[in-house]
Design a protein around this motif. Structure first.
Motif, PDB file in Angstrom:
ATOM      1  N   PHE A 271       0.817  -1.215   0.000  1.00  0.00           N
ATOM      2  CA  PHE A 271       0.000   0.000   0.000  1.00  0.00           C
ATOM      3  C   PHE A 271       0.852   1.268   0.000  1.00  0.00           C
ATOM      4  O   PHE A 271       0.338   2.368   0.200  1.00  0.00           O
ATOM      5  CB  PHE A 271      -0.926  -0.004   1.211  1.00  0.00           C
ATOM      6  CG  PHE A 271      -1.969  -1.087   1.148  1.00  0.00           C
ATOM      7  CD1 PHE A 271      -3.052  -0.982   0.298  1.00  0.00           C
ATOM      8  CD2 PHE A 271      -1.843  -2.230   1.938  1.00  0.00           C
ATOM      9  CE1 PHE A 271      -3.997  -1.987   0.219  1.00  0.00           C
ATOM     10  CE2 PHE A 271      -2.789  -3.236   1.866  1.00  0.00           C
ATOM     11  CZ  PHE A 271      -3.872  -3.119   1.003  1.00  0.00           C
ATOM     12  N   GLY A 272       2.160   1.117  -0.217  1.00  0.00           N
ATOM     13  CA  GLY A 272       3.036   2.271  -0.283  1.00  0.00           C
ATOM     14  C   GLY A 272       3.147   3.023   1.031  1.00  0.00           C
ATOM     15  O   GLY A 272       3.290   4.251   1.042  1.00  0.00           O
ATOM     16  N   GLU A 273       3.097   2.287   2.144  1.00  0.00           N
ATOM     17  CA  GLU A 273       3.107   2.934   3.451  1.00  0.00           C
ATOM     18  C   GLU A 273       4.411   2.658   4.208  1.00  0.00           C
ATOM     19  O   GLU A 273       5.288   1.939   3.734  1.00  0.00           O
ATOM     20  CB  GLU A 273       1.887   2.495   4.262  1.00  0.00           C
ATOM     21  CG  GLU A 273       0.580   2.972   3.630  1.00  0.00           C
ATOM     22  CD  GLU A 273      -0.613   2.831   4.553  1.00  0.00           C
ATOM     23  OE1 GLU A 273      -1.356   3.815   4.708  1.00  0.00           O
ATOM     24  OE2 GLU A 273      -0.814   1.722   5.091  1.00  0.00           O
ATOM     25  N   ASP A 274       4.512   3.224   5.407  1.00  0.00           N
ATOM     26  CA  ASP A 274       5.736   3.179   6.205  1.00  0.00           C
ATOM     27  C   ASP A 274       5.833   1.848   6.958  1.00  0.00           C
ATOM     28  O   ASP A 274       5.183   1.648   7.976  1.00  0.00           O
ATOM     29  CB  ASP A 274       5.734   4.353   7.193  1.00  0.00           C
ATOM     30  CG  ASP A 274       7.061   4.499   7.919  1.00  0.00           C
ATOM     31  OD1 ASP A 274       7.894   3.569   7.839  1.00  0.00           O
ATOM     32  OD2 ASP A 274       7.260   5.537   8.566  1.00  0.00           O
ATOM     33  N   SER A 275       6.664   0.954   6.473  1.00  0.00           N
ATOM     34  CA  SER A 275       6.768  -0.385   7.075  1.00  0.00           C
ATOM     35  C   SER A 275       7.358  -0.345   8.479  1.00  0.00           C
ATOM     36  O   SER A 275       7.158  -1.265   9.274  1.00  0.00           O
ATOM     37  CB  SER A 275       7.599  -1.312   6.188  1.00  0.00           C
ATOM     38  OG  SER A 275       8.901  -0.786   6.014  1.00  0.00           O
ATOM     39  N   SER A 276       8.088   0.736   8.836  1.00  0.00           N
ATOM     40  CA  SER A 276       8.675   0.826  10.172  1.00  0.00           C
ATOM     41  C   SER A 276       7.609   0.993  11.250  1.00  0.00           C
ATOM     42  O   SER A 276       7.869   0.755  12.427  1.00  0.00           O
ATOM     43  CB  SER A 276       9.668   1.990  10.249  1.00  0.00           C
ATOM     44  OG  SER A 276       8.985   3.237  10.171  1.00  0.00           O
ATOM     45  N   LEU A 277       6.406   1.406  10.862  1.00  0.00           N
ATOM     46  CA  LEU A 277       5.291   1.512  11.808  1.00  0.00           C
ATOM     47  C   LEU A 277       4.556   0.185  11.960  1.00  0.00           C
ATOM     48  O   LEU A 277       3.614   0.082  12.753  1.00  0.00           O
ATOM     49  CB  LEU A 277       4.306   2.595  11.359  1.00  0.00           C
ATOM     50  CG  LEU A 277       4.840   4.027  11.354  1.00  0.00           C
ATOM     51  CD1 LEU A 277       3.838   4.962  10.720  1.00  0.00           C
ATOM     52  CD2 LEU A 277       5.165   4.471  12.773  1.00  0.00           C
ATOM     53  N   PHE A 278       4.978  -0.814  11.194  1.00  0.00           N
ATOM     54  CA  PHE A 278       4.317  -2.118  11.172  1.00  0.00           C
ATOM     55  C   PHE A 278       5.214  -3.189  11.796  1.00  0.00           C
ATOM     56  O   PHE A 278       4.781  -3.935  12.671  1.00  0.00           O
ATOM     57  CB  PHE A 278       3.984  -2.472   9.724  1.00  0.00           C
ATOM     58  CG  PHE A 278       3.114  -3.683   9.557  1.00  0.00           C
ATOM     59  CD1 PHE A 278       1.736  -3.596   9.708  1.00  0.00           C
ATOM     60  CD2 PHE A 278       3.673  -4.911   9.217  1.00  0.00           C
ATOM     61  CE1 PHE A 278       0.936  -4.710   9.544  1.00  0.00           C
ATOM     62  CE2 PHE A 278       2.881  -6.025   9.048  1.00  0.00           C
ATOM     63  CZ  PHE A 278       1.507  -5.928   9.214  1.00  0.00           C
ATOM     64  N   ALA A 279       6.449  -3.259  11.345  1.00  0.00           N
ATOM     65  CA  ALA A 279       7.376  -4.280  11.862  1.00  0.00           C
ATOM     66  C   ALA A 279       8.818  -3.809  11.728  1.00  0.00           C
ATOM     67  O   ALA A 279       9.199  -3.236  10.701  1.00  0.00           O
ATOM     68  CB  ALA A 279       7.184  -5.600  11.121  1.00  0.00           C
ATOM     69  N   ALA A 280       9.602  -4.048  12.769  1.00  0.00           N
ATOM     70  CA  ALA A 280      11.048  -3.814  12.737  1.00  0.00           C
ATOM     71  C   ALA A 280      11.717  -5.165  12.537  1.00  0.00           C
ATOM     72  O   ALA A 280      11.738  -5.995  13.456  1.00  0.00           O
ATOM     73  CB  ALA A 280      11.506  -3.163  14.032  1.00  0.00           C
ATOM     74  N   VAL A 281      12.213  -5.414  11.329  1.00  0.00           N
ATOM     75  CA  VAL A 281      12.787  -6.719  10.991  1.00  0.00           C
ATOM     76  C   VAL A 281      14.295  -6.695  11.200  1.00  0.00           C
ATOM     77  O   VAL A 281      15.014  -5.927  10.550  1.00  0.00           O
ATOM     78  CB  VAL A 281      12.454  -7.100   9.535  1.00  0.00           C
ATOM     79  CG1 VAL A 281      13.022  -8.488   9.200  1.00  0.00           C
ATOM     80  CG2 VAL A 281      10.945  -7.072   9.308  1.00  0.00           C
TER      81      VAL A 281
END
Length: 362
Positions: A271-281
């Motif tokens: 969805f072109g969004e900020d993955s850092s707000l979802f998961a820190a891998v």
């Protein structure tokens, strides 16, 4: 364990299962004890099954005896009981080489974290703490329930049926604290069982009448292949890591697990969004809103999924499915506003959980 077959249960267990009725407490213990012993033998003496091995054994049990899947929650209940049994078996053999090795490997750090967080909550101190906590309580009866829950949380073997009952009784005061925007630390200090994924999911079901864990399994199973085939994720580091790991395995269950994990972690990128707000891998958590910390996502033996809220650990989770369900549930249970930079991702997930049309689509 992809070729795991259920053991030949003792005669009394067979008779109970043949009746296709939910077993009572003592019979459940018999089944779990026998499964644990058989798993240990199958794993060549190992007392540390990984999450995927637990999943395969519990799935085998529920496929053979579907009536054990009570109200759709059977998988979590049986898996938790089996894990508790392994913990119980490991406890008396502290000097066992394998137990010591695994404690040093990943148990000791977690154990210290839990002890430090629960050191303030030891039974001797509970009375003092209840007096110091915010005055949201309604009478001595509520104090008694909260004190019992805090003491029970510190035990290795917990009375889960009574935990369910007392969490039900204290629902109103807990929801009032959340609606009054009480600090999450205060809520967790009074109701530490919200750190347990099972109780977090129960709370979500109480609010929404939806089984979020079951729905999340369905979502990832249906959409994972579609997500991985999208052009937008083709050169994503998560997808590249997935492709490298897929080459090392042939077992169907492990391949499916890896693809579902990748699909979960790639959702914000879709969805072109900020993955850092979802998961820190494989890196530290840097945001205060609910987020997943993921270590070694494609290694079934050493992967770790931890849910953080306000930069503090809320819960350790078995796999990506449970982690994703817990992430969505946390926003609802604690009434936390969704960050704008990840809104479309969570809207999409919620539309599938609640089975409504969503403006966010592929």
């Amino acid at each position: 364990t992809s070729s795991y077959a259920l053991p030949d249960f003792p005669y009394d267990v067979k008779c109970t299962l043949a009746e296709k009725k939910c077993p009572d407490h003592s019979m459940r213990i018999r089944i779990i004890e026998f499964l644990q012993a058989d798993m240990t033998k199958y794993l060549e003496g190992s007392l540390y099954p990984n999450s995927q091995q637990y999943n395969i054994v519990v799935n085998a049990l529920l496929q053979a005896y579907p009536f054990l899947d009570e109200d759709g929650n059977g998988f979590l209940l049986w898996k938790r009981a089996l894990k508790d049994r392994f913990k119980y078996v490991r406890r008396p053999i502290e000097d066992d080489e394998q137990v010591l090795r695994n404690k040093c490997k990943f148990g000791h750090r977690r154990g210290q974290t839990r002890k430090s967080s629960s050191a303030e909550n030891k039974p001797d101190d509970v009375k003092v703490q209840v007096e110091e906590e915010p005055v949201h309580l309604e009478g001595n009866a509520m104090d008694v329930h909260i004190k019992w829950l805090k003491q029970e949380y510190m035990k290795t073997q917990r009375n889960w049926k009574e935990v369910d009952n007392r969490m039900n009784v204290t629902t109103e005061i807990r929801r009032k604290m959340i609606s009054d925007k009480a600090p999450i630390k205060d809520i967790l200090r009074l109701f530490p069982f919200l750190r347990c994924p099972y109780q977090l999911f129960r709370e979500f079901q109480l609010l929404t009448h939806m089984d979020i864990y079951k729905k999340t399994v369905e979502i990832l199973e249906i959409y994972s292949e579609n997500i991985l085939s999208l052009y937008v994720v083709r050169n994503n580091p998560i997808n590249i890591m997935l492709q490298e790991n897929l080459k090392r395995h042939t077992e169907e269950d492990i391949l499916k697990y890896m693809k579902m994990t990748a699909a979960c972690l790639l959702l914000p990128d879709v969805f072109g969004e900020d993955s850092s707000l979802f998961a820190a891998v494989n890196e530290e958590v840097k945001v205060a809103t609910p987020v997943l910390e993921v270590k070694n996502p494609f290694n079934v033996n050493s992967c770790e999924f931890v849910l953080y809220v306000e930069r503090e650990e809320l819960a350790q989770l078995d796999d990506c499915t449970m982690a994703l369900a817990a992430l969505v549930a946390t926003f609802h249970v604690f009434a936390i506003p969704c960050p704008k930079r990840i809104q479309r991702t969570l809207n999409f997930l919620e539309s599938l959980v609640f089975e409504v049309r969503s403006s966010a689509s592929f």
